[in-house]
Structures are given as C-alpha cells and as structure tokens.
Design a protein around this motif. Sequence first.
Motif, PDB file in Angstrom:
ATOM      1  N   GLY A   1       0.830  -1.214   0.000  1.00  0.00           N
ATOM      2  CA  GLY A   1       0.000   0.000   0.000  1.00  0.00           C
ATOM      3  C   GLY A   1       0.864   1.263   0.000  1.00  0.00           C
ATOM      4  O   GLY A   1       0.525   2.270  -0.625  1.00  0.00           O
ATOM      5  N   GLU A   2       2.014   1.161   0.678  1.00  0.00           N
ATOM      6  CA  GLU A   2       2.927   2.318   0.755  1.00  0.00           C
ATOM      7  C   GLU A   2       3.378   2.801  -0.620  1.00  0.00           C
ATOM      8  O   GLU A   2       3.836   3.924  -0.763  1.00  0.00           O
ATOM      9  CB  GLU A   2       4.190   1.907   1.525  1.00  0.00           C
ATOM     10  N   TRP A   3       3.310   1.901  -1.617  1.00  0.00           N
ATOM     11  CA  TRP A   3       3.833   2.241  -2.945  1.00  0.00           C
ATOM     12  C   TRP A   3       2.770   2.768  -3.899  1.00  0.00           C
ATOM     13  O   TRP A   3       3.091   3.160  -5.016  1.00  0.00           O
ATOM     14  CB  TRP A   3       4.561   1.027  -3.550  1.00  0.00           C
ATOM     15  N   ILE A   4       1.509   2.792  -3.480  1.00  0.00           N
ATOM     16  CA  ILE A   4       0.452   3.197  -4.422  1.00  0.00           C
ATOM     17  C   ILE A   4       0.719   4.604  -4.970  1.00  0.00           C
ATOM     18  O   ILE A   4       0.643   4.823  -6.178  1.00  0.00           O
ATOM     19  CB  ILE A   4      -0.947   3.113  -3.760  1.00  0.00           C
ATOM     20  N   THR A   5       1.106   5.508  -4.094  1.00  0.00           N
ATOM     21  CA  THR A   5       1.304   6.897  -4.565  1.00  0.00           C
ATOM     22  C   THR A   5       2.580   7.051  -5.391  1.00  0.00           C
ATOM     23  O   THR A   5       2.807   8.082  -5.999  1.00  0.00           O
ATOM     24  CB  THR A   5       1.401   7.872  -3.371  1.00  0.00           C
TER      25      THR A   5
ATOM     26  N   ARG B   1      -1.092   2.451 -15.244  1.00  0.00           N
ATOM     27  CA  ARG B   1      -1.449   1.032 -15.322  1.00  0.00           C
ATOM     28  C   ARG B   1      -0.985   0.283 -14.065  1.00  0.00           C
ATOM     29  O   ARG B   1      -1.747  -0.450 -13.436  1.00  0.00           O
ATOM     30  CB  ARG B   1      -0.811   0.422 -16.574  1.00  0.00           C
ATOM     31  N   ARG B   2       0.270   0.505 -13.678  1.00  0.00           N
ATOM     32  CA  ARG B   2       0.800  -0.175 -12.487  1.00  0.00           C
ATOM     33  C   ARG B   2       0.036   0.283 -11.228  1.00  0.00           C
ATOM     34  O   ARG B   2      -0.203  -0.494 -10.317  1.00  0.00           O
ATOM     35  CB  ARG B   2       2.285   0.132 -12.305  1.00  0.00           C
ATOM     36  N   LYS B   3      -0.331   1.552 -11.197  1.00  0.00           N
ATOM     37  CA  LYS B   3      -1.053   2.069 -10.019  1.00  0.00           C
ATOM     38  C   LYS B   3      -2.429   1.403  -9.900  1.00  0.00           C
ATOM     39  O   LYS B   3      -2.852   0.996  -8.817  1.00  0.00           O
ATOM     40  CB  LYS B   3      -1.217   3.598 -10.134  1.00  0.00           C
ATOM     41  N   MET B   4      -3.113   1.260 -11.041  1.00  0.00           N
ATOM     42  CA  MET B   4      -4.451   0.642 -10.996  1.00  0.00           C
ATOM     43  C   MET B   4      -4.358  -0.820 -10.556  1.00  0.00           C
ATOM     44  O   MET B   4      -5.174  -1.315  -9.776  1.00  0.00           O
ATOM     45  CB  MET B   4      -5.121   0.753 -12.377  1.00  0.00           C
ATOM     46  N   ILE B   5      -3.345  -1.523 -11.078  1.00  0.00           N
ATOM     47  CA  ILE B   5      -3.169  -2.933 -10.698  1.00  0.00           C
ATOM     48  C   ILE B   5      -2.905  -3.029  -9.194  1.00  0.00           C
ATOM     49  O   ILE B   5      -3.501  -3.844  -8.488  1.00  0.00           O
ATOM     50  CB  ILE B   5      -2.001  -3.578 -11.488  1.00  0.00           C
ATOM     51  N   LEU B   6      -2.018  -2.156  -8.714  1.00  0.00           N
ATOM     52  CA  LEU B   6      -1.643  -2.226  -7.295  1.00  0.00           C
ATOM     53  C   LEU B   6      -2.827  -1.873  -6.393  1.00  0.00           C
ATOM     54  O   LEU B   6      -3.045  -2.521  -5.360  1.00  0.00           O
ATOM     55  CB  LEU B   6      -0.441  -1.304  -7.031  1.00  0.00           C
ATOM     56  N   MET B   7      -3.606  -0.862  -6.789  1.00  0.00           N
ATOM     57  CA  MET B   7      -4.777  -0.511  -5.973  1.00  0.00           C
ATOM     58  C   MET B   7      -5.757  -1.681  -5.910  1.00  0.00           C
ATOM     59  O   MET B   7      -6.287  -2.013  -4.845  1.00  0.00           O
ATOM     60  CB  MET B   7      -5.475   0.718  -6.559  1.00  0.00           C
ATOM     61  N   ALA B   8      -5.964  -2.347  -7.059  1.00  0.00           N
ATOM     62  CA  ALA B   8      -6.896  -3.477  -7.082  1.00  0.00           C
ATOM     63  C   ALA B   8      -6.388  -4.592  -6.173  1.00  0.00           C
ATOM     64  O   ALA B   8      -7.145  -5.222  -5.434  1.00  0.00           O
ATOM     65  CB  ALA B   8      -7.048  -3.991  -8.515  1.00  0.00           C
ATOM     66  N   LYS B   9      -5.088  -4.798  -6.201  1.00  0.00           N
ATOM     67  CA  LYS B   9      -4.500  -5.888  -5.416  1.00  0.00           C
ATOM     68  C   LYS B   9      -4.638  -5.611  -3.920  1.00  0.00           C
ATOM     69  O   LYS B   9      -5.055  -6.476  -3.152  1.00  0.00           O
ATOM     70  CB  LYS B   9      -3.024  -6.013  -5.815  1.00  0.00           C
ATOM     71  N   VAL B  10      -4.307  -4.387  -3.519  1.00  0.00           N
ATOM     72  CA  VAL B  10      -4.375  -4.064  -2.091  1.00  0.00           C
ATOM     73  C   VAL B  10      -5.832  -4.130  -1.608  1.00  0.00           C
ATOM     74  O   VAL B  10      -6.135  -4.624  -0.522  1.00  0.00           O
ATOM     75  CB  VAL B  10      -3.727  -2.681  -1.823  1.00  0.00           C
ATOM     76  N   GLN B  11      -6.744  -3.692  -2.479  1.00  0.00           N
ATOM     77  CA  GLN B  11      -8.169  -3.770  -2.140  1.00  0.00           C
ATOM     78  C   GLN B  11      -8.602  -5.236  -1.981  1.00  0.00           C
ATOM     79  O   GLN B  11      -9.387  -5.558  -1.093  1.00  0.00           O
ATOM     80  CB  GLN B  11      -8.955  -3.125  -3.266  1.00  0.00           C
ATOM     81  N   ASP B  12      -8.074  -6.102  -2.838  1.00  0.00           N
ATOM     82  CA  ASP B  12      -8.375  -7.537  -2.717  1.00  0.00           C
ATOM     83  C   ASP B  12      -7.959  -8.060  -1.345  1.00  0.00           C
ATOM     84  O   ASP B  12      -8.654  -8.862  -0.729  1.00  0.00           O
ATOM     85  CB  ASP B  12      -7.600  -8.362  -3.765  1.00  0.00           C
ATOM     86  N   GLU B  13      -6.788  -7.620  -0.875  1.00  0.00           N
ATOM     87  CA  GLU B  13      -6.293  -8.141   0.416  1.00  0.00           C
ATOM     88  C   GLU B  13      -7.263  -7.738   1.532  1.00  0.00           C
ATOM     89  O   GLU B  13      -7.532  -8.519   2.440  1.00  0.00           O
ATOM     90  CB  GLU B  13      -4.900  -7.608   0.776  1.00  0.00           C
ATOM     91  N   ALA B  14      -7.805  -6.516   1.452  1.00  0.00           N
ATOM     92  CA  ALA B  14      -8.790  -6.088   2.453  1.00  0.00           C
ATOM     93  C   ALA B  14     -10.012  -7.004   2.381  1.00  0.00           C
ATOM     94  O   ALA B  14     -10.541  -7.449   3.409  1.00  0.00           O
ATOM     95  CB  ALA B  14      -9.197  -4.639   2.206  1.00  0.00           C
ATOM     96  N   GLY B  15     -10.433  -7.327   1.160  1.00  0.00           N
ATOM     97  CA  GLY B  15     -11.582  -8.220   0.985  1.00  0.00           C
ATOM     98  C   GLY B  15     -11.294  -9.604   1.562  1.00  0.00           C
ATOM     99  O   GLY B  15     -12.154 -10.210   2.215  1.00  0.00           O
ATOM    100  N   HIS B  16     -10.069 -10.094   1.345  1.00  0.00           N
ATOM    101  CA  HIS B  16      -9.715 -11.420   1.891  1.00  0.00           C
ATOM    102  C   HIS B  16      -9.791 -11.408   3.414  1.00  0.00           C
ATOM    103  O   HIS B  16     -10.272 -12.351   4.030  1.00  0.00           O
ATOM    104  CB  HIS B  16      -8.295 -11.826   1.472  1.00  0.00           C
ATOM    105  N   GLY B  17      -9.313 -10.299   4.000  1.00  0.00           N
ATOM    106  CA  GLY B  17      -9.409 -10.175   5.455  1.00  0.00           C
ATOM    107  C   GLY B  17     -10.870 -10.265   5.889  1.00  0.00           C
ATOM    108  O   GLY B  17     -11.209 -10.981   6.826  1.00  0.00           O
ATOM    109  N   GLN B  18     -11.749  -9.581   5.149  1.00  0.00           N
ATOM    110  CA  GLN B  18     -13.188  -9.607   5.498  1.00  0.00           C
ATOM    111  C   GLN B  18     -13.758 -11.027   5.447  1.00  0.00           C
ATOM    112  O   GLN B  18     -14.427 -11.466   6.373  1.00  0.00           O
ATOM    113  CB  GLN B  18     -14.001  -8.723   4.537  1.00  0.00           C
TER     114      GLN B  18
END
Length: 311
Positions: free
Chosen positions: A52-56, A62-79
């Motif tokens: 998450g630290e690297w999103i900004t 393209r890399r930013k969108m992929i990374l945001m989707a990935k970090v969001q997925d991890e939050a979903g997995h936690g849920q």
Amino acid sequence: RLDPRLEAFEARIARGEKIEPGDWMPDEYRRQLIRMISQHAHSEYVGMLPEGEWITRAPSLRRKMILMAKVQDEAGHGQYLYHAAETLGATREDMMDALLSGRAKYSSIFNYPSLTWADVGMIGWLVDGAAIKNQTMLAGCSYGPYSRAMVRICSEETFHHKQGKEMILTYAAGTPAQRRMAQDALNRWWWPSLMMLGPHDQDSPNTAVLSRWGIKLKSNDEVRQEFINEHVPELLEAGLSIPDPDLRFDEASGNWIHGPINWDEFWAVVKGNGPMNRARLEARRFAHEDGAWVREALAAYGARSQAQAAD
Ligand code: ACO
C-alpha cells in the motif's frame, strides 16, 4: 471408548464431507480453526501495508491501478476470513483487540520492509506464490466456510502472482539498473518467503491435529518444497540468481534442495522483533482509530434502521 459424536465427526471427514457452522465439532477443532483463520485474516489485513505504501509512487497509471486493485483484494480477503472465524463463535472485537494489542500472530512475511518498487513485483511473485501453494491446499480443508473462502481468495491471488511475475520478468530483462533492483529484491525476499510457510515439520506442534481433522492436507515442508520446485527454475530462467549457495537439484527426488533456513530470525520476527513489527502495528492502530467515526456512523445507522423497522 471414543465419544460417538467424535466418531461420527471423524467419519464425515473421512468421507470428504464438509463440516458446517452449526454442526457438532470437537472443541479443539474449533479452537484450532479460530486460531488459524484469525491469524490468516490478520495477515491479509496487515499485508495491505508493505505494498500500500507504494500506491502513490507507482511508475505508471497502469501499475497504479493494478496495485490498488490488489491491495483492495487483500482487504476483501481479510473480510471473508474474519467472517469465517465468526461462524465459529469468534467476535470481530476480540480478534481486532488481539491484533492491535500485539497478542495475535500474523504472517512473519509482512514484517519486512518494501524498500524499492521492485519489491512490489517480488512480493507478488514470491509471497503470493507461496500463499497460493498453501491456500490451494486449504481450499480442500474440512471446514466449509474456510474452504469456500479459499477458492475465491486463490483465484484472486493468482492474478496477484501473475502481475508480480510479469513485473519482475520485465525488469530482469530491462536496463542494468532495473536488473539490479530485481536482483536486490530477490535477495531480500527469498528467505522470508521460505520461512513464511512455517517451521520444519518436526518443529510444527499444530500439524498433527490439523492433519488428523483434514484442515491441513500437506505439511509445511511439503508445501515449501512445492513452492521451491516451481519457482527456482522460473527465477533462474529470468536470469536472476537465488541467494542460497547450497541450493542444488537432486536428480533422484526431482527436488531443489535448499540450504539451512535461519530459524532464529524467523522466531524473532514471529515474537514481534522483526524489522517492521512495531511500524506495522502502529499503522494498523492509527487506521483503526482514524476509522472510529465510520464504525460509529454504521452503528447509529443500524440502530435507526432497526427503530424504523419496529415502528
Ligand atoms: N508467521 C507467523 N507465525 C507463524 C508462521 C509465520 N509464517 N508460521 C508458523 N507460525 C506460528 C503458528 O501460527 C504457530 O503459532 P501458535 O501455535 O501460537 O498459533 C507456531 O508458529 C507453530 O507453527 P505450526 O505448528 O507449524 O503452525 P500451523 O500448523 O498453524 O502452520 C501455517 C502454520 C502454515 C502458516 C498455517 O497456520 C496456515 O496454513 N495458515 C493459514 C494461511 C495463512 O495464514 N497465511 C498467511 C500468509 S498468506 C497472505 O496473507 C498473503
């Protein structure tokens, strides 16, 4: 004589049936699952931080969108995983309290720093690669809610793994500076990725009972060997070198044999003394406090909706 309920429970597992939330289960089965699933949920939740630290600072949109989707997925997995633990009687408040107070364990791997952009790729390739090996096995576990959560999580992890591999393959074939960055990331993430899959089987106190009840279908060393066998040839093919002078291919078994793992380092990290343990917990505590107003607003909304429904 065996408790007939235990006999029936074990017979169901032997038949390959899933155990569901309302079903009778031994207390130790419930305790082990709450332990493991809550640790897993915490890992997903803390696991958002190193990347998450690297999103900004992502190098392209393209890399930013992929990374945001990935970090969001991890939050979903936690849920999903917190919910799976709740089906066994654990409460979200207790689990959160255990994490934020430092009592709970979560994966050692997330206590290492992500120092360069290549770490984002290497985490996808190695850490998510190791997670997939472990979690594909858990998708076959005997507890229904955990096993079903794993199916969805693994398909998302496969995307994470692929984007990481694609990134590192690009940099490994790129400019000298990019190649150095990819190699440096491999040097730092290789050993922690092997450790992440848990202690050697002889030092793994939980494996026996987890295997008996169909929660773990493979041991820590078996999963680690699968991970190494799959990843070593691909990393070498990419022109990278693996930071293990003892690594060798054993013709007889078809396995890549690794050198000794530094278990002192592993246990130091597990006990809270890794390079980033304190910073990770501080970040989670800050996020928890910062999000208090959301929880309060949800509670107020829930209470108002209930009152309106009762009118
Ligand atoms: N990091 C932190 N603690 C660990 C790790 C690790 N990498 N590996 C083992 N431990 C802990 C265990 O939780 C256990 O502690 P406890 O008994 O106090 O709860 C202790 O070390 C002894 O280990 P084992 O007896 O081998 O534990 P177990 O049989 O549960 O195996 C494993 C460990 C393989 C991690 C298992 O719990 C598992 O499969 N968990 C679910 C998957 C998971 O949590 N993945 C997290 C990372 S994946 C991701 O988030 C992207």
